[in-house]
Write a protein that holds these residues in place. Structure first.
Motif, PDB file in Angstrom:
ATOM      1  N   LYS A  12       7.203  -3.109  -0.622  1.00 38.23           N
ATOM      2  CA  LYS A  12       6.966  -3.964  -1.790  1.00 38.23           C
ATOM      3  C   LYS A  12       5.655  -4.723  -1.606  1.00 38.23           C
ATOM      4  O   LYS A  12       5.130  -4.811  -0.494  1.00 38.23           O
ATOM      5  N   PRO A  13       5.118  -5.315  -2.681  1.00 39.41           N
ATOM      6  CA  PRO A  13       3.872  -6.082  -2.559  1.00 39.41           C
ATOM      7  C   PRO A  13       3.974  -7.156  -1.479  1.00 39.41           C
ATOM      8  O   PRO A  13       5.020  -7.788  -1.324  1.00 39.41           O
ATOM      9  N   ALA A  14       2.892  -7.308  -0.730  1.00 42.43           N
ATOM     10  CA  ALA A  14       2.755  -8.318   0.325  1.00 42.43           C
ATOM     11  C   ALA A  14       3.664  -8.077   1.532  1.00 42.43           C
ATOM     12  O   ALA A  14       3.773  -8.951   2.387  1.00 42.43           O
TER      13      ALA A  14
ATOM     14  N   GLY B 289      -0.525   2.867  -3.863  1.00 38.32           N
ATOM     15  CA  GLY B 289      -0.622   1.471  -3.471  1.00 38.32           C
ATOM     16  C   GLY B 289      -1.910   1.189  -2.724  1.00 38.32           C
ATOM     17  O   GLY B 289      -2.783   2.051  -2.594  1.00 38.32           O
ATOM     18  N   GLU B 290      -2.019  -0.041  -2.246  1.00 34.87           N
ATOM     19  CA  GLU B 290      -3.196  -0.512  -1.513  1.00 34.87           C
ATOM     20  C   GLU B 290      -2.734  -1.098  -0.184  1.00 34.87           C
ATOM     21  O   GLU B 290      -1.971  -2.058  -0.160  1.00 34.87           O
TER      22      GLU B 290
ATOM     23  N   ASN C 182       1.005  -3.905   3.239  1.00 36.90           N
ATOM     24  CA  ASN C 182       0.753  -3.615   1.829  1.00 36.90           C
ATOM     25  C   ASN C 182      -0.020  -4.804   1.279  1.00 36.90           C
ATOM     26  O   ASN C 182       0.503  -5.899   1.176  1.00 36.90           O
ATOM     27  N   ARG C 183      -1.267  -4.597   0.914  1.00 35.50           N
ATOM     28  CA  ARG C 183      -2.101  -5.685   0.395  1.00 35.50           C
ATOM     29  C   ARG C 183      -2.173  -5.667  -1.122  1.00 35.50           C
ATOM     30  O   ARG C 183      -2.829  -6.502  -1.729  1.00 35.50           O
ATOM     31  N   GLY C 184      -1.474  -4.719  -1.755  1.00 34.72           N
ATOM     32  CA  GLY C 184      -1.570  -4.544  -3.189  1.00 34.72           C
ATOM     33  C   GLY C 184      -0.576  -5.365  -3.985  1.00 34.72           C
ATOM     34  O   GLY C 184       0.311  -6.016  -3.439  1.00 34.72           O
ATOM     35  N   ALA C 185      -0.731  -5.299  -5.298  1.00 33.75           N
ATOM     36  CA  ALA C 185       0.149  -6.021  -6.220  1.00 33.75           C
ATOM     37  C   ALA C 185       1.388  -5.207  -6.592  1.00 33.75           C
ATOM     38  O   ALA C 185       2.290  -5.720  -7.241  1.00 33.75           O
ATOM     39  N   GLY C 186       1.441  -3.948  -6.174  1.00 35.95           N
ATOM     40  CA  GLY C 186       2.585  -3.091  -6.480  1.00 35.95           C
ATOM     41  C   GLY C 186       3.155  -2.453  -5.223  1.00 35.95           C
ATOM     42  O   GLY C 186       2.644  -2.648  -4.124  1.00 35.95           O
ATOM     43  N   GLU C 187       4.234  -1.692  -5.413  1.00 38.69           N
ATOM     44  CA  GLU C 187       4.824  -0.989  -4.274  1.00 38.69           C
ATOM     45  C   GLU C 187       3.829   0.024  -3.731  1.00 38.69           C
ATOM     46  O   GLU C 187       3.051   0.617  -4.471  1.00 38.69           O
TER      47      GLU C 187
END
Length: 158
Positions: free
Chosen positions: A53-55, A76-77, A107-112
């Motif tokens: 999940k994000p973060a 994702g990012e 996970n540095r992105g805003a999404g999964e």
């Protein structure tokens, strides 16, 4: 313990349909799915799918003395840290980490996000043990216990 589903077992190949594999829950609502645990007797690598999940914090920096590891970002990012170097990785990015190289990710992105990759065939039990601790306590192992757990799998914090 995770759930392991194999659509069609065979002595010559492994075939899985989604959601096949052994599902292990970790912190920050992340999940590792061991698609193939590998085989220490033949040296066949393990293959995994990691969803976060994000973060989600992912893995703190560590190094493996007994195996290399690969990461391929499906979506994702992610951010990978290799010693003092930080790499931003989006879909299609590939990273091969040789044994002895410190590494960690999140996970540095805003999404999964989703990563697939490989690790040595003797390392799958580490993930099972870690998931059992988290399921039992709702938290990561204490630093003392984590160092001992990593040590059993020839892995060390950086």
């Amino acid at each position: 313990m995770g759930r392991y589903t194999m659509s069609k077992p065979s002595s010559s190949y492994l075939w899985q349909q989604p959601p096949g594999g052994e599902r292990l829950r970790f912190l920050d609502d992340s999940e590792l799915i061991i698609k193939d645990p590998g085989d220490p007797a033949t040296g066949r690598l393990a293959f995994y799918e990691y969803r976060a999940k994000p973060a989600a914090k992912g893995s703190p920096q560590h190094l493996h003395r007994g195996h290399d590891e690969t990461f391929y970002v499906v979506n994702g990012e992610f951010e990978f840290t290799l010693g003092a170097t930080t790499l931003a990785a989006g879909p299609g990015a590939f990273l091969q980490v040789p044994r002895g190289q410190p590494h960690g990710f999140r996970n540095r992105g805003a999404g999964e996000g989703c990563i697939v990759g490989t690790f040595g065939p003797r390392f799958a039990p580490y993930f099972r043990e870690l998931a059992q601790v988290i399921a039992r306590t709702g938290a990561a192992p204490s630093m003392k216990d984590w160092i001992e757990l990593y040590g059993r799998y020839d892995t060390h914090f950086y």
